[in-house]
Scaffold this motif. Structure first.
Motif, PDB file in Angstrom:
ATOM      1  N   UNK A  82      28.672 -35.743   0.987  1.00  0.00           N
ATOM      2  CA  UNK A  82      27.657 -35.009   0.245  1.00  0.00           C
ATOM      3  C   UNK A  82      27.273 -33.704   0.919  1.00  0.00           C
ATOM      4  N   UNK A  83      26.556 -32.868   0.136  1.00  0.00           N
ATOM      5  CA  UNK A  83      25.882 -31.676   0.650  1.00  0.00           C
ATOM      6  C   UNK A  83      24.443 -32.094   0.908  1.00  0.00           C
ATOM      7  N   UNK A  84      23.917 -31.772   2.070  1.00  0.00           N
ATOM      8  CA  UNK A  84      22.526 -32.096   2.373  1.00  0.00           C
ATOM      9  C   UNK A  84      21.618 -30.990   1.838  1.00  0.00           C
ATOM     10  N   UNK A  85      20.555 -31.382   1.196  1.00  0.00           N
ATOM     11  CA  UNK A  85      19.592 -30.408   0.678  1.00  0.00           C
ATOM     12  C   UNK A  85      18.928 -29.631   1.816  1.00  0.00           C
ATOM     13  N   UNK A  86      18.628 -30.352   2.901  1.00  0.00           N
ATOM     14  CA  UNK A  86      17.992 -29.745   4.075  1.00  0.00           C
ATOM     15  C   UNK A  86      18.716 -30.229   5.323  1.00  0.00           C
ATOM     16  N   UNK A  87      18.745 -29.421   6.361  1.00  0.00           N
ATOM     17  CA  UNK A  87      19.356 -29.876   7.612  1.00  0.00           C
ATOM     18  C   UNK A  87      18.447 -30.879   8.309  1.00  0.00           C
ATOM     19  N   UNK A  88      18.979 -31.627   9.274  1.00  0.00           N
ATOM     20  CA  UNK A  88      18.114 -32.493  10.074  1.00  0.00           C
ATOM     21  C   UNK A  88      17.047 -31.642  10.769  1.00  0.00           C
ATOM     22  N   UNK A  89      15.878 -32.214  11.001  1.00  0.00           N
ATOM     23  CA  UNK A  89      14.776 -31.433  11.569  1.00  0.00           C
ATOM     24  C   UNK A  89      15.106 -30.872  12.937  1.00  0.00           C
ATOM     25  N   UNK A  90      15.960 -31.561  13.702  1.00  0.00           N
ATOM     26  CA  UNK A  90      16.318 -31.065  15.039  1.00  0.00           C
ATOM     27  C   UNK A  90      17.560 -30.176  15.035  1.00  0.00           C
ATOM     28  N   UNK A  91      18.155 -29.949  13.854  1.00  0.00           N
ATOM     29  CA  UNK A  91      19.329 -29.080  13.697  1.00  0.00           C
ATOM     30  C   UNK A  91      20.526 -29.558  14.534  1.00  0.00           C
ATOM     31  N   UNK A  92      20.622 -30.863  14.790  1.00  0.00           N
ATOM     32  CA  UNK A  92      21.709 -31.411  15.614  1.00  0.00           C
ATOM     33  C   UNK A  92      22.738 -32.135  14.755  1.00  0.00           C
ATOM     34  N   UNK A  93      24.009 -31.867  15.028  1.00  0.00           N
ATOM     35  CA  UNK A  93      25.096 -32.593  14.375  1.00  0.00           C
ATOM     36  C   UNK A  93      25.232 -33.938  15.078  1.00  0.00           C
ATOM     37  N   UNK A  94      25.367 -35.008  14.296  1.00  0.00           N
ATOM     38  CA  UNK A  94      25.467 -36.324  14.918  1.00  0.00           C
ATOM     39  C   UNK A  94      25.882 -37.382  13.907  1.00  0.00           C
ATOM     40  N   UNK A  95      26.217 -38.559  14.441  1.00  0.00           N
ATOM     41  CA  UNK A  95      26.458 -39.762  13.653  1.00  0.00           C
ATOM     42  C   UNK A  95      25.597 -40.873  14.238  1.00  0.00           C
TER      43      UNK A  95
END
Length: 146
Positions: A82-95
């Motif tokens: 999917x496309x995320x509407x908003x980025x994670x609040x901490x702007x970190x890429x992760x799983x």
């Protein structure tokens, strides 16, 4: 030698412009062994148009996601890109495993930033601008010190 410097400067600007373009994410959902959304994901920007139910969609946030519902060995595993509407609040890429929409079972989710980054497992992309600037500075240093 002068032409090499000009070429490197032009390449640096083209990398900057490429990063400013709209980012795309894969958007699809598959349940079980059927469907083209599950892992391993073999599609790319060119081949995705030949498959029904899988799209490369513009994503204004630039953040893509992948969610896996179920555990390995379960009879039905659902995969959604999917496309995320908003980025994670901490702007970190992760799983990570997370609870989603009041479901009892945890969901394994990945967040990534970049063009079609949700193709497979999370891979953090190198910042092309930083790399091109470092290469340019080192080249100019060697050029001026000779």
């Amino acid at each position: 030698m002068f032409y090499s410097v000009i070429v490197l400067i032009c390449l640096s600007f083209s990398f900057t412009e490429a990063q400013n373009r709209v980012k795309y994410c894969y958007v699809c959902r598959s349940r079980g062994p059927l469907g083209d959304c599950a892992d391993p994901f073999y599609l790319n920007q060119t081949t995705v148009k030949d498959y029904k139910g899988v799209e490369a969609t513009p994503c204004p946030s630039g953040w893509c996601g992948k969610a896996i519902e179920g555990k390995e060995g379960d009879p039905i595993i659902a995969t959604e890109r999917m496309c995320l509407q908003r980025p994670p609040t901490d702007q970190e890429e992760r799983c990570a495993e997370t609870l989603y929409q009041n479901k009892r079972e945890p969901l394994f989710m990945c967040f990534c930033r970049g063009h079609l980054c949700n193709h497979g497992t999370l891979s953090v992309n190198a910042n092309v601008n930083s790399l091109s600037i470092v290469l340019l500075v080192s080249f100019l240093y060697q050029f001026l010190s000779s």
